[in-house]
Structure formats: structure tokens, C-alpha cells
Motif scaffolding. Structure first.
Motif, PDB file in Angstrom:
ATOM      1  N   THR A 143     -44.152  21.754 -39.426  1.00  0.00           N
ATOM      2  CA  THR A 143     -44.816  22.161 -40.659  1.00  0.00           C
ATOM      3  C   THR A 143     -45.254  20.913 -41.402  1.00  0.00           C
ATOM      4  O   THR A 143     -44.442  20.020 -41.667  1.00  0.00           O
ATOM      5  CB  THR A 143     -43.877  22.990 -41.559  1.00  0.00           C
ATOM      6  OG1 THR A 143     -43.459  24.160 -40.851  1.00  0.00           O
ATOM      7  CG2 THR A 143     -44.593  23.417 -42.834  1.00  0.00           C
ATOM      8  N   ALA A 160     -55.978  21.180 -46.368  1.00  0.00           N
ATOM      9  CA  ALA A 160     -55.211  22.421 -46.433  1.00  0.00           C
ATOM     10  C   ALA A 160     -53.939  22.179 -47.236  1.00  0.00           C
ATOM     11  O   ALA A 160     -53.473  21.042 -47.377  1.00  0.00           O
ATOM     12  CB  ALA A 160     -54.871  22.927 -45.030  1.00  0.00           C
ATOM     13  N   LEU A 187     -50.759  28.523 -38.274  1.00  0.00           N
ATOM     14  CA  LEU A 187     -50.966  29.113 -39.591  1.00  0.00           C
ATOM     15  C   LEU A 187     -51.421  28.011 -40.539  1.00  0.00           C
ATOM     16  O   LEU A 187     -50.747  26.991 -40.681  1.00  0.00           O
ATOM     17  CB  LEU A 187     -49.678  29.752 -40.122  1.00  0.00           C
ATOM     18  CG  LEU A 187     -49.719  30.256 -41.576  1.00  0.00           C
ATOM     19  CD1 LEU A 187     -50.728  31.378 -41.726  1.00  0.00           C
ATOM     20  CD2 LEU A 187     -48.330  30.702 -42.031  1.00  0.00           C
ATOM     21  N   ARG A 189     -53.055  27.475 -44.519  1.00  0.00           N
ATOM     22  CA  ARG A 189     -53.312  28.138 -45.797  1.00  0.00           C
ATOM     23  C   ARG A 189     -54.047  27.198 -46.743  1.00  0.00           C
ATOM     24  O   ARG A 189     -53.894  25.989 -46.675  1.00  0.00           O
ATOM     25  CB  ARG A 189     -51.999  28.593 -46.445  1.00  0.00           C
ATOM     26  CG  ARG A 189     -51.326  29.752 -45.721  1.00  0.00           C
ATOM     27  CD  ARG A 189     -50.266  30.399 -46.595  1.00  0.00           C
ATOM     28  NE  ARG A 189     -49.735  31.603 -45.967  1.00  0.00           N
ATOM     29  CZ  ARG A 189     -48.460  31.772 -45.622  1.00  0.00           C
ATOM     30  NH1 ARG A 189     -47.598  30.806 -45.858  1.00  0.00           N
ATOM     31  NH2 ARG A 189     -48.053  32.884 -45.059  1.00  0.00           N
ATOM     32  N   THR A 190     -54.853  27.804 -47.615  1.00  0.00           N
ATOM     33  CA  THR A 190     -55.602  27.083 -48.655  1.00  0.00           C
ATOM     34  C   THR A 190     -56.416  25.953 -48.032  1.00  0.00           C
ATOM     35  O   THR A 190     -56.208  24.772 -48.300  1.00  0.00           O
ATOM     36  CB  THR A 190     -54.648  26.525 -49.731  1.00  0.00           C
ATOM     37  OG1 THR A 190     -53.643  27.484 -50.039  1.00  0.00           O
ATOM     38  CG2 THR A 190     -55.406  26.212 -51.004  1.00  0.00           C
ATOM     39  N   GLN A 204     -63.187  27.724 -50.327  1.00  0.00           N
ATOM     40  CA  GLN A 204     -61.793  27.688 -49.892  1.00  0.00           C
ATOM     41  C   GLN A 204     -61.456  28.922 -49.067  1.00  0.00           C
ATOM     42  O   GLN A 204     -61.719  30.049 -49.485  1.00  0.00           O
ATOM     43  CB  GLN A 204     -60.864  27.590 -51.094  1.00  0.00           C
ATOM     44  CG  GLN A 204     -59.428  27.242 -50.743  1.00  0.00           C
ATOM     45  CD  GLN A 204     -58.590  26.991 -51.989  1.00  0.00           C
ATOM     46  OE1 GLN A 204     -58.022  27.896 -52.570  1.00  0.00           O
ATOM     47  NE2 GLN A 204     -58.532  25.729 -52.403  1.00  0.00           N
ATOM     48  N   THR A 206     -58.590  31.245 -47.645  1.00  0.00           N
ATOM     49  CA  THR A 206     -57.222  31.558 -48.063  1.00  0.00           C
ATOM     50  C   THR A 206     -56.221  31.356 -46.931  1.00  0.00           C
ATOM     51  O   THR A 206     -55.178  30.720 -47.112  1.00  0.00           O
ATOM     52  CB  THR A 206     -57.133  33.008 -48.568  1.00  0.00           C
ATOM     53  OG1 THR A 206     -58.076  33.193 -49.625  1.00  0.00           O
ATOM     54  CG2 THR A 206     -55.737  33.327 -49.082  1.00  0.00           C
ATOM     55  N   GLU A 207     -56.558  31.880 -45.749  1.00  0.00           N
ATOM     56  CA  GLU A 207     -55.595  31.801 -44.639  1.00  0.00           C
ATOM     57  C   GLU A 207     -56.294  31.914 -43.301  1.00  0.00           C
ATOM     58  O   GLU A 207     -57.246  32.673 -43.133  1.00  0.00           O
ATOM     59  CB  GLU A 207     -54.549  32.911 -44.773  1.00  0.00           C
ATOM     60  CG  GLU A 207     -53.478  32.909 -43.683  1.00  0.00           C
ATOM     61  CD  GLU A 207     -52.431  33.985 -43.910  1.00  0.00           C
ATOM     62  OE1 GLU A 207     -51.683  33.870 -44.890  1.00  0.00           O
ATOM     63  OE2 GLU A 207     -52.377  34.946 -43.114  1.00  0.00           O
ATOM     64  N   ALA A 209     -54.793  32.362 -39.358  1.00  0.00           N
ATOM     65  CA  ALA A 209     -53.600  32.518 -38.525  1.00  0.00           C
ATOM     66  C   ALA A 209     -54.038  32.954 -37.135  1.00  0.00           C
ATOM     67  O   ALA A 209     -54.943  33.786 -36.990  1.00  0.00           O
ATOM     68  CB  ALA A 209     -52.650  33.549 -39.125  1.00  0.00           C
ATOM     69  N   TRP A 246     -61.069  34.961 -46.062  1.00  0.00           N
ATOM     70  CA  TRP A 246     -62.027  34.043 -46.687  1.00  0.00           C
ATOM     71  C   TRP A 246     -62.708  34.787 -47.836  1.00  0.00           C
ATOM     72  O   TRP A 246     -63.681  35.497 -47.633  1.00  0.00           O
ATOM     73  CB  TRP A 246     -63.032  33.582 -45.649  1.00  0.00           C
ATOM     74  CG  TRP A 246     -63.913  32.449 -46.075  1.00  0.00           C
ATOM     75  CD1 TRP A 246     -63.962  31.843 -47.292  1.00  0.00           C
ATOM     76  CD2 TRP A 246     -64.883  31.785 -45.260  1.00  0.00           C
ATOM     77  NE1 TRP A 246     -64.896  30.838 -47.299  1.00  0.00           N
ATOM     78  CE2 TRP A 246     -65.478  30.776 -46.061  1.00  0.00           C
ATOM     79  CE3 TRP A 246     -65.306  31.933 -43.936  1.00  0.00           C
ATOM     80  CZ2 TRP A 246     -66.472  29.938 -45.577  1.00  0.00           C
ATOM     81  CZ3 TRP A 246     -66.291  31.092 -43.464  1.00  0.00           C
ATOM     82  CH2 TRP A 246     -66.851  30.107 -44.280  1.00  0.00           C
ATOM     83  N   ASP A 250     -62.318  39.632 -44.529  1.00  0.00           N
ATOM     84  CA  ASP A 250     -61.050  39.775 -43.805  1.00  0.00           C
ATOM     85  C   ASP A 250     -61.390  40.085 -42.357  1.00  0.00           C
ATOM     86  O   ASP A 250     -61.861  41.181 -42.035  1.00  0.00           O
ATOM     87  CB  ASP A 250     -60.204  40.889 -44.429  1.00  0.00           C
ATOM     88  CG  ASP A 250     -58.804  40.968 -43.816  1.00  0.00           C
ATOM     89  OD1 ASP A 250     -58.596  40.412 -42.723  1.00  0.00           O
ATOM     90  OD2 ASP A 250     -57.927  41.608 -44.426  1.00  0.00           O
TER      91      ASP A 250
END
Length: 342
Positions: A143, A160, A187, A189-190, A204, A206-207, A209, A246, A250
Motif C-alpha cells: 500500500t 493518487a 485499487l 483512489r482519488t 479527478q 474517484t476509484e 479497482a 469517475w 460508473d
């Protein structure tokens, strides 16, 4: 006479402490020898490692190895640099190794004649390495905090808030060209995109994955010839699940990815798309569609959309990557950056 049991208990306790201390010191010495052997192997391959003698500590509850101002470089230009790295394990659970990264860390991939190196930086990170009964890695997890990536072909840096990676070795050793050789879970994020982003898409993400399975055996340090051989033998990346959040968009789906004759990514799959109006509005902004055409497309997608179990309205659409063009259904979303292998 009553004190003898107490003295006996104290003596037993001291013997246990001394035995544990002797074992810990022996384990620390073995760890130093193992690191020295690994360092010698790397240097024999022409790689540079600094420092050559890491510190070992953590007594009594940990067996820890620490590298300050760590640097590892290969002759081809690949390098890993970090302000401080500590790997440690509990003495009673040596097959689970924890990793702490403090100070800025930087990974540089080899540059080519026509492109600079790809670079990944992070302020800090932590991870876990799980070993099997023979001491071989079976899973690695990492991570990174506030990662920043510079990728050839993309102007500016990708930033990110979080990047989480897990690599899992298959339970059964791979056999044959199409065998699974590992699973990657990613994964992010941001994610802040560089440069200008066409509205109504947002700057930006959002995620992001995904779970991907690598099929086909690659050598540890693959070159262009090895990648071409892997591709021609049927090597693929099976994207078993993916999700992109985004703004109002989705996207969830799966796909099969491969390399074409020029070693550029190609692929095909299917997705559930919510918020498709965003893509249509973007095409109108790009003047790829006239406003009245955009409204007609929205109406058609609205008729095709269905209610999902979690309450969304989504339309099932195909996804393709061909000639570096990424398309969702009939909508060309954008160009995939060229991958430069040389």
C-alpha cells in the motif's frame, strides 16, 4: 524451605530467557548471512546495492532488518531508492514478513532510446509478504500513500491518494502456455489526471479497482523478444473484474487483454455502464456529435438500460481496445498511450 519453589521458578524463567535470547541472536546472525549472500548474488549480476550491511534489531518481540538510504540499481537503468525500509517478522511467525517504507520511495523502470523511464514515487508505504513452507513467496501486498506516476506518452503526472496492490501466486504451479501464473488486485483512489479534461468529465477519478489474472509464463526480466514470444504463444491478461468511478460515470466489467503485432495492448470485453449521459455530453463537447444526435443517443441508451440489483440504471455495452482506440459500445472514449518497450 518455602522459598525454594520461588527460586526454582525464577531459575527456570532465567533459563527460558537465556535460551530465547540465544535463539534470537542466532536467528539475527543467520539473517545477516542470508542478506550477505543475496547481496553477493545481486552484485554478481552487475546490480548495485547500498548499504551492503543492513542493521538487524527488534529484540525481543521482532526480528527486524533495516536499510537506511536504500538504493538498488540494475545496469539497464531500473532503480529503487527509499529513505528507509524495514522488514520484520514475529519470531513465532517467520513466514509473515511486514514491510514499512518511510521517507520518499522512488521506482524507475528502464528508459529506452526514444522515451524516458516510467517513474513511481510515494511518500510512504507498508506491505506484507507471505511465504510458503519452503520459504518461497506466495503473496505480496503493498500500500502506497500519495503515489505519483510519470508514464511515457502521458504529459504530466498522475497523482493518487492511495494505491493498493496485491500479487498472489497460483496454488498449483503453472503448466502449459495458457496456465495462470498469478493474480493481481489493484485499487487506486482519488486519481488526479494531468492536463485538461473535457467536460462534463471531471479532473479527478474517484476509484479504479481491478482484478487481473496473468496467463502464460514470462521470464523474471522479460525483454522485447520474451514479450513477443509470450504473446505469440497465447499469453493474455484476463481482467476478471474492473470498476471505474469517475464523477457520475460508473463502469463495471471484465475483458481479455493481449498484445498485437506491435506489442501494443488490444482487448475486448463487456461492461455495465451507469451515467452514460456523461460520455454523450463529452462527444457533443468534442463536436463528434451534434446536440440533436446526442439527445437521440441518450434516449436510445435510456431504453436499453435496466435496473441493477443495487438500484442503478445501467446499460450493457461492449468494450474494445483496437489500434490504441478505447471504445465503450459505439462511443470512442479516447486513445490509449503508446507503450514503448525499447
Amino acid at each position: 524451605m518455602r522459598l525454594r519453589p520461588i527460586y526454582l521458578a525464577i531459575a527456570v524463567l532465567l533459563l527460558l530467557v537465556l535460551a530465547y535470547t540465544a535463539w534470537w541472536v542466532s536467528a539475527a546472525q543467520q539473517l545477516r548471512r542470508t542478506v550477505a549472500e543475496m547481496t553477493a548474488t545481486e552484485e554478481a549480476l552487475g546490480n548495485h546495492i547500498s548499504p551492503r550491511e543492513p542493521s538487524v534489531g527488534g529484540f525481543p518481540l521482532r526480528l527486524a532488518l533495516r536499510l537506511d538510504q536504500m538504493e538498488w540499481r540494475r545496469p539497464d537503468g531500473m532503480a529503487l531508492i527509499a529513505g528507509g525500509v524495514e522488514a520484520w517478522a514475529r519470531p513465532w511467525n517467520p513466514l509473515t514478513i511486514r514491510l514499512d517504507i518511510d521517507g520518499n520511495a522512488r521506482l524507475s523502470l528502464p528508459p529506452g532510446p526514444s522515451h524516458p523511464p516510467a517513474i513511481l514515487e510515494a511518500k510512504a508505504g507498508e506491505g506484507t509478504l507471505l511465504l510458503d513452507g519452503e520459504g518461497q513467496p506466495k503473496q505480496a501486498h503493498l500500500t502506497l500513500t500519495d503515489p505519483v506516476a510519470e508514464i511515457p506518452g502521458i504529459t504530466g503526472s498522475l497523482k493518487a491518494g492511495l494505491l493498493d496492490l496485491t500479487w498472489t501466486k497460483p496454488a498449483v504451479p503453472p503448466v502449459g502456455p495458457g496456465a495462470a501464473t498469478g493474480t493481481l488486485n489493484l485499487l487506486a483512489r482519488t486519481i488526479t489526471l494531468p492536463g485538461r479534461v473535457l467536460p462534463p468529465l471531471e479532473k479527478q477519478i474517484t476509484e479504479l479497482a481491478l482484478q487481473a489474472e496473468l496467463r502464460g509464463i514470462l521470464p523474471p526480466n522479460p525483454d522485447i523478444a520474451a514479450l513477443r514470444g509470450w504473446s505469440e504463444a497465447g499469453g493474455t491478461v484476463e481482467l476478471t473484474s474492473a470498476r471505474l468511478l469517475w464523477g457520475k460515470l460508473d463502469l463495471r466489467g471484465n475483458a481479455t487483454l493481449a498484445l498485437d503485432a506491435n506489442l501494443q495492448p488490444i482487448g475486448a470485453g463487456s461492461a455495465e455502464l451507469s451515467g452514460s449521459d456523461v460520455l454523450v455530453d463529452m462527444l457533443v463537447q468534442m463536436q463528434s456529435l451534434k446536440p440533436e444526435q446526442g439527445q437521440a443517443v441518450k434516449t436510445a441508451l435510456g431504453f436499453l438500460s435496466q435496473q441493477t440489483p443495487d438500484g442503478r440504471r445501467a446499460v450493457r455495452v461492449p468494450m474494445t481496445i483496437q489500434d490504441r482506440r478505447f471504445s465503450i459500445g459505439p462511443i470512442k472514449v479516447g486513445m490509449v498511450p503508446e507503450v514503448k518497450w525499447d
